[in-house]
Each structure stands twice: as structure tokens, then as C-alpha cells.
Design an enzyme around this catalytic site. Structure first.
Site, mmCIF file in Angstrom:
data_model
loop_
_atom_site.group_PDB
_atom_site.id
_atom_site.type_symbol
_atom_site.label_atom_id
_atom_site.label_comp_id
_atom_site.label_asym_id
_atom_site.label_seq_id
_atom_site.Cartn_x
_atom_site.Cartn_y
_atom_site.Cartn_z
ATOM 1 N N LYS A 284 3.465 -3.331 -9.690
ATOM 2 C CA LYS A 284 2.006 -3.240 -9.832
ATOM 3 C C LYS A 284 1.423 -2.326 -8.756
ATOM 4 O O LYS A 284 0.387 -1.696 -8.950
ATOM 5 C CB LYS A 284 1.354 -4.624 -9.777
ATOM 6 N N THR B 74 -4.921 -5.874 -8.091
ATOM 7 C CA THR B 74 -4.514 -4.744 -7.252
ATOM 8 C C THR B 74 -5.113 -3.432 -7.748
ATOM 9 O O THR B 74 -5.304 -2.515 -6.969
ATOM 10 C CB THR B 74 -2.972 -4.624 -7.237
#
Ligand SMILES: NC(=O)c1ccc[n+]([C@@H]2O[C@H](COP(=O)([O-])OP(=O)(O)OC[C@H]3O[C@@H](n4cnc5c(N)ncnc54)[C@H](O)[C@@H]3O)[C@@H](O)[C@H]2O)c1
Length: 334
Positions: free
Chosen positions: A188, A245
């Protein structure tokens, strides 16, 4: 009450140590630098976490033997590039069957091993698990609601981790899918770099949503090729962590990407962020995993070209938009 040690006094290790103290455990926070310990003792703060005070009962040390003797759980919270060295250094002090979890995120560039794999290699006598999910230290330190997942090969370690960490603002689920959790948490960061680049270029929510969903497909393809479950990537350690994120100004990967999108070189962007940008390491590992398993990874590939081959971020995005026409999901019949 349990005896818990957190190895690594960065923002995440410190936030978790404070949480564990609040849960009533006997907690040691270890730093590899005596100066960091001295500063925390002097200021009663970790300056990475603003003005939040450290509890008096939190024991601070740079002595590895003291930190690892008679502990029910040892939590690895060092930056992922330092996991192997730290595990190697501590290995001879660790007894048979010691429960260890990692909360770090990253795939080792040279070996393509995950954090749990590395710790298992260096400390074969330990039982190793992971705690991961959408969880900024800056929010956990001020007790904002957070949900994460504890993964381990044995149900016993996952449930133990859940019991140790869970409280009324920190919800912990359990899962046997360690690989899926680890790949989700590591890759990610690469997609967050791309999302930041799009933000820095002035693109909007549409571009971010496209990167999150198409990025999730790339991560899921790698995770399942490595033996992880697709459902895990639809959970907290996958899409959950990806959303946070790719959208938060707390994310150093997003911010590094943002500066690159605004025109900084990758080096200038990392210097501005001032902390380790783990997505830069995981980008290469992601690409290598794609090659290993024969998986096409357009976003991860473009991020690598921007980071390591001087490709302007705008050209990377344009090339993604102009790829051949495709179905969204391969393999669904009309
Ligand atoms: N910050 C977060 O909100 C957060 C949340 C979830 C997971 N994580 C993960 O936790 C891990 C640690 O992140 P962080 O944000 O606490 O990092 P950080 O940048 O705040 O940590 C830096 C600290 O790492 C330690 N360190 C540096 N080099 C070291 C070495 N060679 N050996 C041992 N220790 C060393 C030092 O104590 C330094 O203060 C990362 O893998 C990160 O992905 C972070």
C-alpha cells in the site's frame, strides 16, 4: 497483566507502548540509540509525537538484554529496513517459544521476504505474528478509534495479541492469513506514493479513487500469488490501510509522492518528509514480485520509473491513462 517489550521507539512503537501501558501491562520501550532514551527520559515525550506525555510507568532502555528478558510478548516496531539487523542482534537472547509480533511494514528488497519471514529466519525459536491495518500513530496516541488485525499461524498467538492490545478505542480482529496481511501493509505504501503524486499534480478525488481501486487489484494479485487470501485484501490490512495511506497528510509515503508530483526529485521529496519512506523500498520489491509471478503491475511499474528512472510523474499518469483498452475484471464471462 503481561510483560511486553516494544523494540523501536519511532512514532509507532512509542504510540503502541503508551497504549499498552494504558491497558495495564508492564511495558519496556527499547531504542537502539541511548540518546533517544535520554531525551525521552528528560522530556517525558517522544518529540515525533508532539506534546503527548509518556506515562511515568513506561520503562525506557537501550539495553537489549534488559529489554528481552522474561517477556510475554516482544513487539518489533523498528523501520522495516532495520528488522533483519535487530532480529539478528537479539536472537541469542530469545528463549524457545518466545511470542513475537511485528508491526512494521515492508518487503525486503534483496530476498523478497516479509517482516515475519525475516524474523523467523533470524529467530527460528520464536513464534511470530503481525499486527497491521489503518493506524496512524498520531491518532492512536490521542486515543482516536482505530481497528486493526492480528495475524499469526497459530490461533493462540493471534488471540493473545488481540487480548493484549484491544481496548475501547483500539479494536483488534484476528486472522490466520499472515501473508495477505503483510503484502497488503507493505505494498500500500507504493500505491500511496502514486496517490501523492496525483495530488501534487493537482488531480482530484477521481484520480485517487482510481489509484486505490486499481492499486488494490495489483496488491491482491501479488498477495494471492504468494498464498494470501483475496478476502484479506478486502479487509483492514488491505483496502482499509490503502484508503488511509492514500488520503492522509499523516502518511509519509503520500507526502513524499505529493512533493514529487509538485516537481521535487524523489531525493528532495524524501528529504522534505524527513523520515524513512518505506514505499521507496517496497516499490522495487513489488516490481520484482510481479516479475517472479508473471503479474502485470502498471501502477507499481510507473512508480518505479518515476522513482528510479527519472520519469516525470505527469508522464507516468498519462501512460497509465493511455494503456490498451481492457475489461475491468478479467475472467468474468458476458
Ligand atoms: N507511524 C505510524 O503511524 C505507523 C503505523 C503502522 C505501522 N507503522 C510501521 O512501523 C514501523 C516503524 O515506523 P515509525 O513510524 O515508528 O518509524 P519512525 O520513522 O518514527 O522511526 C524512526 C525510529 O526508528 C529507529 N531506528 C532507526 N534506525 C534504526 C536501526 N538501524 N535499528 C533500530 N532502530 C532504528 C529509531 O529509534 C528512530 O527513532 C514502520 O515499518 C512503519 O511502516 C508505522
Amino acid at each position: 497483566m503481561a510483560n511486553v517489550t516494544v523494540l523501536g521507539s519511532g512514532s509507532w512503537g512509542t504510540a503502541l507502548a503508551v497504549l499498552l501501558c494504558g491497558n495495564g501491562h508492564d511495558v519496556i520501550l527499547w531504542s537502539y540509540l541511548q540518546e533517544e532514551v535520554d531525551e525521552m527520559k528528560r522530556t517525558h515525550r517522544n518529540l515525533k509525537l508532539n506534546d503527548n506525555l509518556l506515562p511515568d510507568k513506561l520503562h525506557l532502555t537501550a539495553d537489549m538484554e534488559e529489554a528481552t528478558t522474561n517477556r510475554d510478548l516482544i513487539v518489533f516496531a523498528v523501520p522495516s529496513f532495520a528488522t533483519r539487523q535487530t532480529a539478528h542482534n537479539v536472537s541469542s537472547l530469545i528463549p524457545e517459544g518466545q511470542q513475537v509480533i511485528t508491526v512494521s511494514k515492508g518487503i525486503e528488497e534483496e530476498t523478497l521476504l516479509t517482516q515475519c519471514d525475516i524474523i523467523e529466519q533470524e529467530i527460528p525459536q520464536a513464534q511470530v505474528g503481525i499486527l497491521s491495518g489503518p493506524s496512524h500513530a498520531e491518532e492512536v496516541i490521542v486515543s482516536l478509534p482505530t481497528a486493526v488485525v492480528a495475524g499469526a499461524k497459530t490461533r493462540q498467538l493471534a488471540v493473545f495479541t488481540q487480548e493484549i492490545f484491544m481496548n475501547d478505542y483500539f479494536r483488534v480482529y484476528t486472522s490466520p492469513d499472515v501473508v495477505g496481511i503483510e503484502v497488503g501493509g507493505s505494498l500500500k505504501n507504493v500505491i500511496a506514493l502514486a496517490s501523492g503524486m496525483a495530488g501534487g499534480l493537482g488531480y482530484g478525488d477521481n484520480a485517487r479513487a482510481a489509484l486505490i481501486t486499481r492499486g488494490l487489484r495489483e496488491i491482491t494479485a501479488i498477495a494471492t500469488a504468494m498464498g494470501g487470501k483475496a478476502e484479506t485484501l478486502g479487509g483492514l490490512a488491505g483496502v482499509g490501510d490503502l484508503i488511509v495511506t492514500c488520503s492522509s497528510l499523516h502518511s509519509r509515503n503520500y507526502m513524499a509522492g505529493f512533493h514529487i508530483g509538485e516537481g521535487d526529485t524523489p531525493k528532495e521529496a524524501q528529504d522534505k518528509v524527513g523520515m524513512v519512506v518505506e514505499g521507496v523500498y517496497s516499490a522495487k520489491a513489488g516490481l520484482a514480485l510481479g516479475k517472479k509471478f508473471g503479474i502485470e503491475l502498471p501502477i507499481i511499474e510507473k512508480v518505479n520509473q518515476v522513482l528510479f528512472e527519472d520519469k516525470p510523474a505527469r508522464d507516468g499518469v498519462m501512460e497509465l491513462m493511455k494503456r490498451d483498452k481492457k475489461s475491468e475484471i478479467e475472467g468474468i464471462a458476458w
